[in-house]
Design an enzyme around this catalytic site. Structure first.
Site, PDB file in Angstrom:
ATOM      1  N   THR A   1      37.480  34.613  46.861  1.00 52.67           N
ATOM      2  CA  THR A   1      36.079  34.232  47.045  1.00 52.67           C
ATOM      3  C   THR A   1      35.452  33.655  45.787  1.00 52.67           C
ATOM      4  OG1 THR A   1      35.772  35.864  48.787  1.00 52.67           O
ATOM      5  CG2 THR A   1      33.794  35.122  47.639  1.00 52.67           C
TER       6      THR A   1
ATOM      7  N   ASP B   1      27.320  38.657  46.344  1.00 50.52           N
ATOM      8  CA  ASP B   1      26.724  38.246  45.068  1.00 50.52           C
ATOM      9  C   ASP B   1      27.547  37.165  44.392  1.00 50.52           C
ATOM     10  OD1 ASP B   1      28.865  39.795  43.920  1.00 50.52           O
ATOM     11  OD2 ASP B   1      27.573  41.535  43.751  1.00 50.52           O
ATOM     12  N   ARG B   2      28.879  37.274  44.452  1.00 54.16           N
ATOM     13  CA  ARG B   2      29.709  36.286  43.753  1.00 54.16           C
ATOM     14  C   ARG B   2      29.587  34.895  44.367  1.00 54.16           C
ATOM     15  NH1 ARG B   2      33.015  40.253  45.887  1.00 54.16           N
ATOM     16  NH2 ARG B   2      34.562  39.715  47.488  1.00 54.16           N
TER      17      ARG B   2
ATOM     18  N   HIS C   1      39.085  40.186  57.417  1.00 57.39           N
ATOM     19  CA  HIS C   1      39.715  41.315  56.728  1.00 57.39           C
ATOM     20  C   HIS C   1      39.828  42.545  57.631  1.00 57.39           C
ATOM     21  CE1 HIS C   1      40.163  39.724  52.731  1.00 57.39           C
ATOM     22  NE2 HIS C   1      38.888  39.418  52.632  1.00 57.39           N
TER      23      HIS C   1
END
Length: 542
Positions: A78, A161-162, A294
């Site tokens: 990601t 957040d990333r 996932h």
């Protein structure tokens, strides 16, 4: 879920527009650029479901479509993937080599550094971290637009957040992301009313149980219970029912993307994005597809329900923008692809397996330590990707340990190749079409000498690096095309459709959007190139 999205978006207040400033974009340029990333939305999924889309994804599919887009590097995670989308640079340049890496110079006990943390803050760790863009080494499109046009505004919102950090960069006006309980920000900026409304609405949503969704025939045809190795629960026929307070279930459901899109619509309205004299940018990271992949894999009823719901919610989002009268342009891609669970792949004749638990760096390190009579962990890392030698090893012991590690990895039947950092330093960054890159070139594109491992281990195709499936059952991160190949879509009202089978890279998106608004980017300063065939734009000469 559609009612929830429309309710939250339509009740957004109309804030006053910012004062007009004299700097202007190119004549005829869109006033608002919208960059959408759908986490784990592989080109395989796009190809499979494209005939069934009727909403927002169908609209984008009537624009310029590169079905063979690439996250061309090997580290298909990601954080690296999102770092490419609005910078025009591959991870070797952005410095974002993985979601996390090992930094043995850290004085804290936790030597792992999260890609979007500021580890200098006391108490920050790779698990409980302080969100920051400090590790991103390059500029984003929003930063460049704000430098060129002081009135331009940049907003970033995402389910992770990333994703918000890597697309928003260092100087966004607003950045919001889900922190597990609410939408939060790392910025000290005024909180728009739409954020408060969004958090209140999501809290109310979470407080109530969610009834199971009713799947259409397309999805019921994919409903098949599949047993999972490694302790995980069976998957394949889920319908996203959840109990009150189940935040994890909310995150891995279509409702999650609906909430992010609703907040994006509210911010556009509150901030009057696209109504100033300078072009604005909003990046939107939609994370539910990744969590669904996932949790359930990509081949069952769950993913079908997720993608059809996403298509509808995007359709509602665009319809709301249409009613606002904003002249906007959209790009959509993914940070990486993904592969289905090996148990279901085997039912289709694919020789898929789960990784050998003994292949983890800790296990290999213990074996080496026992054989060579060494103390310490010897190796740090996971089952593949970046593997680090313990810096406490003496030079002679490191040489011996390196020889043993290379032999163990090279001989393992699940390993495709292992590269040393010295080997990768000598490989030129590739410049040809990404589909033809060698494995070494793919690894080189996400290699940073300061952050990457001493060894880079690449698994063979269809080896899922999850032996314990109690938490997740499927993943991504490989150098193979099911993880690298992603759709790249561009759309603007009134432009002709163009279906392209030639390849493009996600690093090409930033210079293409820059050309749309007349922002000059020096070609040699980035890895990407402007896609001149896109939406009738004129790319600058290289």
């Amino acid at each position: 879920m559609r009612k929830y999205f429309l309710f939250l978006a339509l009740v957004a207040s109309a804030a006053c527009a910012q004062p007009a400033l004299p700097a202007r974009a190119a004549p005829g340029a869109p006033r608002l650029l919208i960059m959408i990333s759908v986490d784990q939305f592989s080109a395989d999924l796009f190809d499979e479901y494209r005939p069934h889309f009727t909403g927002g994804l169908a609209r984008l599919a009537r624009g310029t479509v590169f079905r063979n887009g690439y996250q061309s590097h090997a580290a298909t995670e990601t954080c690296p993937g999102h770092s490419t989308i609005l910078t025009g640079d591959r991870p070797a340049r952005t410095g974002i080599i993985a979601n996390a890496w090992v930094d043995q110079t850290q004085t804290r006990s936790d030597k792992t550094v999260y890609c979007a943390e500021d580890e200098r803050v006391p108490g920050s760790s790779s698990i409980a971290y302080t969100v920051s863009p400090m590790h991103l080494k390059v500029q984003t499109l929003g930063e460049r637009m704000k430098a060129a046009w002081p009135g331009s505004r940049s907003v970033s919102i995402a389910g992770k957040d990333r994703a918000a950090v890597m697309m928003g960069g260092h100087t966004p006006d607003q950045r919001w992301y889900w922190d597990g309980k609410r939408f939060a920000s790392d910025l000290r900026a005024p909180v728009p009313a739409s954020v408060t409304r969004a958090n209140s609405a999501v809290a109310a949503l979470l407080a109530a149980p969610q009834a199971a969704l009713e799947p259409p025939g397309l999805c019921t045809a994919k409903s098949q219970v599949v047993a999972i190795e490694g302790g995980g629960k069976p998957v394949g026929d889920g319908r996203f029912a959840r109990a009150a307070g189940d935040a994890a279930g909310f995150r891995a459901s279509p409702a999650f993307d609906g909430a992010v899109l609703a907040l994006a619509a509210g911010l556009i309205q509150d901030m009057r994005l696209g109504n100033g004299s300078s072009p604005d940018l909003i990046s939107i990271g939609l994370s539910a597809t990744d969590y669904v992949g996932h949790t359930y894999g990509t081949g069952g009823q769950e993913m079908c329900l997720q993608l059809l719901s996403l298509d509808r919610d995007l359709g509602d989002f665009f319809a709301l923008l249409d009613r606002s009268g904003i002249d906007y342009a959209v790009a959509l891609t993914a940070d990486h692809g993904g592969e289905d669970i090996p148990e279901r792949l085997r039912l289709k004749g694919v020789a898929a397996v789960r990784v050998d638990p003994g292949l983890g760096a800790a296990q290999v390190g213990k074996s080496i330590a026992a054989k060579l009579k060494l103390s310490g962990p010897v190796l740090l890392g996971g089952f593949f990707g970046d593997i680090y030698f313990d810096r406490a090893l003496k030079p002679a012991d490191r040489t011996r340990a390196s020889r043993e590690a290379l032999a163990i990895y090279a001989a393992h039947p699940q390993v495709a190749a292992v590269f040393t950092s010295d080997q990768l330093r000598r490989i030129a960054v590739p410049t040809t079409s990404p589909e033809g890159w060698t494995l070494a070139q793919r690894v080189r594109a996400s290699f940073d000498p300061q952050r990457s491992g001493d060894l880079i281990v690449m698994l063979k195709p269809h080896v899922t690096p999850i032996p314990d499936t109690k938490f997740y059952v499927a993943t991504h991160g490989s150098a193979w095309d099911y993880d690298r190949r992603v759709p790249i879509l561009f759309w603007r009202q009134g432009t002709a459709a163009a279906n392209r089978n030639d390849s493009a890279e996600t690093v090409d998106i930033m210079p293409t959007l820059a050309a749309m608004v007349g922002l000059r980017i020096q070609p040699a300063s980035i890895d990407g190139k402007c896609l001149s065939c896109t939406q009738g734009i004129a790319c600058p000469r290289r």
